[in-house]
Design a protein around this motif. Structure first.
Motif, PDB file in Angstrom:
ATOM      1  N   ARG A 133      -6.161   2.887 -19.480  1.00  0.00           N
ATOM      2  CA  ARG A 133      -5.887   4.040 -20.341  1.00  0.00           C
ATOM      3  C   ARG A 133      -5.894   5.344 -19.555  1.00  0.00           C
ATOM      4  O   ARG A 133      -5.300   6.332 -19.982  1.00  0.00           O
ATOM      5  CB  ARG A 133      -6.896   4.115 -21.473  1.00  0.00           C
ATOM      6  N   ILE A 134      -6.585   5.365 -18.394  1.00  0.00           N
ATOM      7  CA  ILE A 134      -6.704   6.619 -17.643  1.00  0.00           C
ATOM      8  C   ILE A 134      -6.090   6.561 -16.250  1.00  0.00           C
ATOM      9  O   ILE A 134      -5.921   7.597 -15.628  1.00  0.00           O
ATOM     10  CB  ILE A 134      -8.182   7.058 -17.541  1.00  0.00           C
ATOM     11  N   LEU A 135      -5.751   5.362 -15.777  1.00  0.00           N
ATOM     12  CA  LEU A 135      -5.194   5.203 -14.433  1.00  0.00           C
ATOM     13  C   LEU A 135      -3.924   4.358 -14.486  1.00  0.00           C
ATOM     14  O   LEU A 135      -3.769   3.524 -15.373  1.00  0.00           O
ATOM     15  CB  LEU A 135      -6.206   4.510 -13.504  1.00  0.00           C
ATOM     16  N   ASP A 136      -3.041   4.554 -13.522  1.00  0.00           N
ATOM     17  CA  ASP A 136      -1.875   3.691 -13.357  1.00  0.00           C
ATOM     18  C   ASP A 136      -2.187   2.691 -12.251  1.00  0.00           C
ATOM     19  O   ASP A 136      -2.789   3.050 -11.237  1.00  0.00           O
ATOM     20  CB  ASP A 136      -0.644   4.506 -12.977  1.00  0.00           C
ATOM     21  N   PHE A 137      -1.760   1.455 -12.434  1.00  0.00           N
ATOM     22  CA  PHE A 137      -2.047   0.392 -11.470  1.00  0.00           C
ATOM     23  C   PHE A 137      -0.759  -0.135 -10.859  1.00  0.00           C
ATOM     24  O   PHE A 137       0.263  -0.254 -11.532  1.00  0.00           O
ATOM     25  CB  PHE A 137      -2.788  -0.773 -12.142  1.00  0.00           C
ATOM     26  N   SER A 138      -0.841  -0.490  -9.588  1.00  0.00           N
ATOM     27  CA  SER A 138       0.257  -1.178  -8.915  1.00  0.00           C
ATOM     28  C   SER A 138       0.040  -2.680  -9.074  1.00  0.00           C
ATOM     29  O   SER A 138      -0.932  -3.115  -9.701  1.00  0.00           O
ATOM     30  CB  SER A 138       0.266  -0.824  -7.426  1.00  0.00           C
ATOM     31  N   LYS A 139       0.900  -3.453  -8.468  1.00  0.00           N
ATOM     32  CA  LYS A 139       0.635  -4.885  -8.364  1.00  0.00           C
ATOM     33  C   LYS A 139      -0.553  -5.054  -7.419  1.00  0.00           C
ATOM     34  O   LYS A 139      -0.824  -4.179  -6.597  1.00  0.00           O
ATOM     35  CB  LYS A 139       1.868  -5.605  -7.824  1.00  0.00           C
ATOM     36  N   PRO A 140      -1.276  -6.172  -7.510  1.00  0.00           N
ATOM     37  CA  PRO A 140      -2.439  -6.363  -6.633  1.00  0.00           C
ATOM     38  C   PRO A 140      -2.079  -6.257  -5.155  1.00  0.00           C
ATOM     39  O   PRO A 140      -1.053  -6.766  -4.716  1.00  0.00           O
ATOM     40  CB  PRO A 140      -2.905  -7.778  -6.978  1.00  0.00           C
ATOM     41  N   LEU A 141      -2.943  -5.575  -4.424  1.00  0.00           N
ATOM     42  CA  LEU A 141      -2.766  -5.443  -2.979  1.00  0.00           C
ATOM     43  C   LEU A 141      -3.287  -6.662  -2.247  1.00  0.00           C
ATOM     44  O   LEU A 141      -2.711  -7.118  -1.278  1.00  0.00           O
ATOM     45  CB  LEU A 141      -3.510  -4.203  -2.466  1.00  0.00           C
ATOM     46  N   ILE A 142      -4.426  -7.149  -2.717  1.00  0.00           N
ATOM     47  CA  ILE A 142      -5.080  -8.290  -2.090  1.00  0.00           C
ATOM     48  C   ILE A 142      -5.499  -9.240  -3.210  1.00  0.00           C
ATOM     49  O   ILE A 142      -6.201  -8.817  -4.129  1.00  0.00           O
ATOM     50  CB  ILE A 142      -6.336  -7.850  -1.310  1.00  0.00           C
ATOM     51  N   PRO A 143      -5.078 -10.488  -3.153  1.00  0.00           N
ATOM     52  CA  PRO A 143      -5.502 -11.412  -4.207  1.00  0.00           C
ATOM     53  C   PRO A 143      -6.990 -11.748  -4.038  1.00  0.00           C
ATOM     54  O   PRO A 143      -7.383 -12.332  -3.043  1.00  0.00           O
ATOM     55  CB  PRO A 143      -4.617 -12.642  -3.990  1.00  0.00           C
ATOM     56  N   LEU A 144      -7.789 -11.312  -4.990  1.00  0.00           N
ATOM     57  CA  LEU A 144      -9.220 -11.567  -4.940  1.00  0.00           C
ATOM     58  C   LEU A 144      -9.616 -12.437  -6.121  1.00  0.00           C
ATOM     59  O   LEU A 144      -9.138 -12.245  -7.232  1.00  0.00           O
ATOM     60  CB  LEU A 144     -10.008 -10.259  -5.008  1.00  0.00           C
ATOM     61  N   LYS A 145     -10.481 -13.370  -5.862  1.00  0.00           N
ATOM     62  CA  LYS A 145     -11.020 -14.221  -6.912  1.00  0.00           C
ATOM     63  C   LYS A 145     -12.529 -14.136  -6.844  1.00  0.00           C
ATOM     64  O   LYS A 145     -13.108 -13.970  -5.775  1.00  0.00           O
ATOM     65  CB  LYS A 145     -10.560 -15.666  -6.719  1.00  0.00           C
ATOM     66  N   THR A 146     -13.168 -14.243  -7.990  1.00  0.00           N
ATOM     67  CA  THR A 146     -14.621 -14.226  -8.022  1.00  0.00           C
ATOM     68  C   THR A 146     -15.133 -15.546  -8.564  1.00  0.00           C
ATOM     69  O   THR A 146     -14.423 -16.263  -9.274  1.00  0.00           O
ATOM     70  CB  THR A 146     -15.134 -13.067  -8.896  1.00  0.00           C
ATOM     71  N   LEU A 171       0.820  -1.200   0.000  1.00  0.00           N
ATOM     72  CA  LEU A 171       0.000   0.000   0.000  1.00  0.00           C
ATOM     73  C   LEU A 171       0.858   1.257   0.000  1.00  0.00           C
ATOM     74  O   LEU A 171       0.566   2.229  -0.694  1.00  0.00           O
ATOM     75  CB  LEU A 171      -0.941   0.011   1.215  1.00  0.00           C
ATOM     76  N   TRP A 172       1.918   1.243   0.775  1.00  0.00           N
ATOM     77  CA  TRP A 172       2.817   2.394   0.847  1.00  0.00           C
ATOM     78  C   TRP A 172       3.429   2.663  -0.521  1.00  0.00           C
ATOM     79  O   TRP A 172       3.473   3.799  -0.982  1.00  0.00           O
ATOM     80  CB  TRP A 172       3.893   2.132   1.907  1.00  0.00           C
ATOM     81  N   LEU A 173       3.887   1.624  -1.184  1.00  0.00           N
ATOM     82  CA  LEU A 173       4.466   1.788  -2.514  1.00  0.00           C
ATOM     83  C   LEU A 173       3.418   2.270  -3.512  1.00  0.00           C
ATOM     84  O   LEU A 173       3.698   3.131  -4.349  1.00  0.00           O
ATOM     85  CB  LEU A 173       5.083   0.469  -2.993  1.00  0.00           C
ATOM     86  N   LEU A 174       2.207   1.730  -3.425  1.00  0.00           N
ATOM     87  CA  LEU A 174       1.133   2.174  -4.296  1.00  0.00           C
ATOM     88  C   LEU A 174       0.860   3.654  -4.086  1.00  0.00           C
ATOM     89  O   LEU A 174       0.721   4.414  -5.036  1.00  0.00           O
ATOM     90  CB  LEU A 174      -0.137   1.365  -4.032  1.00  0.00           C
ATOM     91  N   CYS A 175       0.805   4.043  -2.852  1.00  0.00           N
ATOM     92  CA  CYS A 175       0.526   5.433  -2.521  1.00  0.00           C
ATOM     93  C   CYS A 175       1.584   6.344  -3.127  1.00  0.00           C
ATOM     94  O   CYS A 175       1.279   7.351  -3.758  1.00  0.00           O
ATOM     95  CB  CYS A 175       0.476   5.598  -1.007  1.00  0.00           C
ATOM     96  N   LEU A 176       2.832   6.004  -2.946  1.00  0.00           N
ATOM     97  CA  LEU A 176       3.917   6.830  -3.484  1.00  0.00           C
ATOM     98  C   LEU A 176       3.876   6.879  -5.001  1.00  0.00           C
ATOM     99  O   LEU A 176       4.107   7.927  -5.608  1.00  0.00           O
ATOM    100  CB  LEU A 176       5.268   6.287  -3.021  1.00  0.00           C
ATOM    101  N   ALA A 177       3.598   5.757  -5.622  1.00  0.00           N
ATOM    102  CA  ALA A 177       3.609   5.696  -7.082  1.00  0.00           C
ATOM    103  C   ALA A 177       2.442   6.450  -7.710  1.00  0.00           C
ATOM    104  O   ALA A 177       2.571   6.984  -8.803  1.00  0.00           O
ATOM    105  CB  ALA A 177       3.580   4.237  -7.538  1.00  0.00           C
ATOM    106  N   MET A 178       1.313   6.491  -7.033  1.00  0.00           N
ATOM    107  CA  MET A 178       0.117   7.061  -7.633  1.00  0.00           C
ATOM    108  C   MET A 178      -0.150   8.507  -7.235  1.00  0.00           C
ATOM    109  O   MET A 178      -0.989   9.164  -7.832  1.00  0.00           O
ATOM    110  CB  MET A 178      -1.097   6.201  -7.278  1.00  0.00           C
ATOM    111  N   MET A 179       0.550   9.017  -6.246  1.00  0.00           N
ATOM    112  CA  MET A 179       0.266  10.361  -5.780  1.00  0.00           C
ATOM    113  C   MET A 179       0.843  11.404  -6.725  1.00  0.00           C
ATOM    114  O   MET A 179       2.020  11.367  -7.044  1.00  0.00           O
ATOM    115  CB  MET A 179       0.838  10.572  -4.380  1.00  0.00           C
ATOM    116  N   PRO A 180       0.006  12.332  -7.174  1.00  0.00           N
ATOM    117  CA  PRO A 180       0.544  13.435  -7.950  1.00  0.00           C
ATOM    118  C   PRO A 180       1.280  14.384  -7.007  1.00  0.00           C
ATOM    119  O   PRO A 180       1.108  14.308  -5.790  1.00  0.00           O
ATOM    120  CB  PRO A 180      -0.709  14.092  -8.527  1.00  0.00           C
ATOM    121  N   PRO A 181       2.111  15.259  -7.566  1.00  0.00           N
ATOM    122  CA  PRO A 181       2.776  16.218  -6.679  1.00  0.00           C
ATOM    123  C   PRO A 181       1.726  16.988  -5.894  1.00  0.00           C
ATOM    124  O   PRO A 181       0.791  17.532  -6.460  1.00  0.00           O
ATOM    125  CB  PRO A 181       3.527  17.138  -7.642  1.00  0.00           C
TER     126      PRO A 181
END
Length: 140
Positions: free
Chosen positions: A105-118, A10-20
């Motif tokens: 196309r409009i968002l950047d994604f990190s690796k999955p935080l929680i493995p979810l299956k449906t 989550l911390w890495l996701l936060c850093l990667a996705m936060m705009p200045p």
């Protein structure tokens, strides 16, 4: 997955996705990390009977905020608004969603935080034999 690993992801996701953005408010306190999330996705995110954000994703983001010594605020809204808020830049981070070609196309994604299956459950007497079967097409 171990909670410590989830917090690090989550911390890495936060850093990667936060705009200045300012990391501190004018008074020197850390600026809140604002997260957009669906208000009706239990047990991952929802409003409790008092209207307060609750759920697994909410807890993970709060724990991340504690690790960063930064307050976390949630914009719990209808599902389509969550993507619009992040796409338009009104909220810097989405709390969690599945990637899709359109979203990518409009968002950047990190690796999955929680493995979810449906899983899809259908009546044993259904005519459908695959997910592409017309018998499983939306009705209405």
């Amino acid at each position: 997955m171990h909670p410590t690993i989830l917090l690090r992801l989550l911390w890495l996701l936060c850093l990667a996705m936060m705009p200045p953005a300012p990391l501190a408010a004018a008074d020197g306190d850390p600026a809140p990390l604002v997260i957009s999330q669906d208000h009706a996705w239990p047990p991952l995110a929802f409003r409790d009977r008092h209207g307060e954000p609750q759920g697994l994703l909410v807890d993970l983001w709060r724990a991340l905020g504690e690790q960063m010594d930064r307050p976390v605020e949630f914009e719990l809204v209808d599902w389509p608004q969550t993507i619009e808020q992040v796409r338009d830049g009104t909220v810097p981070v989405h709390g969690g969603l599945f990637p899709s070609p359109v979203r990518s196309r409009i968002l950047d994604f990190s690796k999955p935080l929680i493995p979810l299956k449906t899983v899809l459950f259908v009546s044993a007497d259904t005519r459908a034999r695959s997910l592409s079967d017309p018998a499983l097409q939306p009705v209405g």
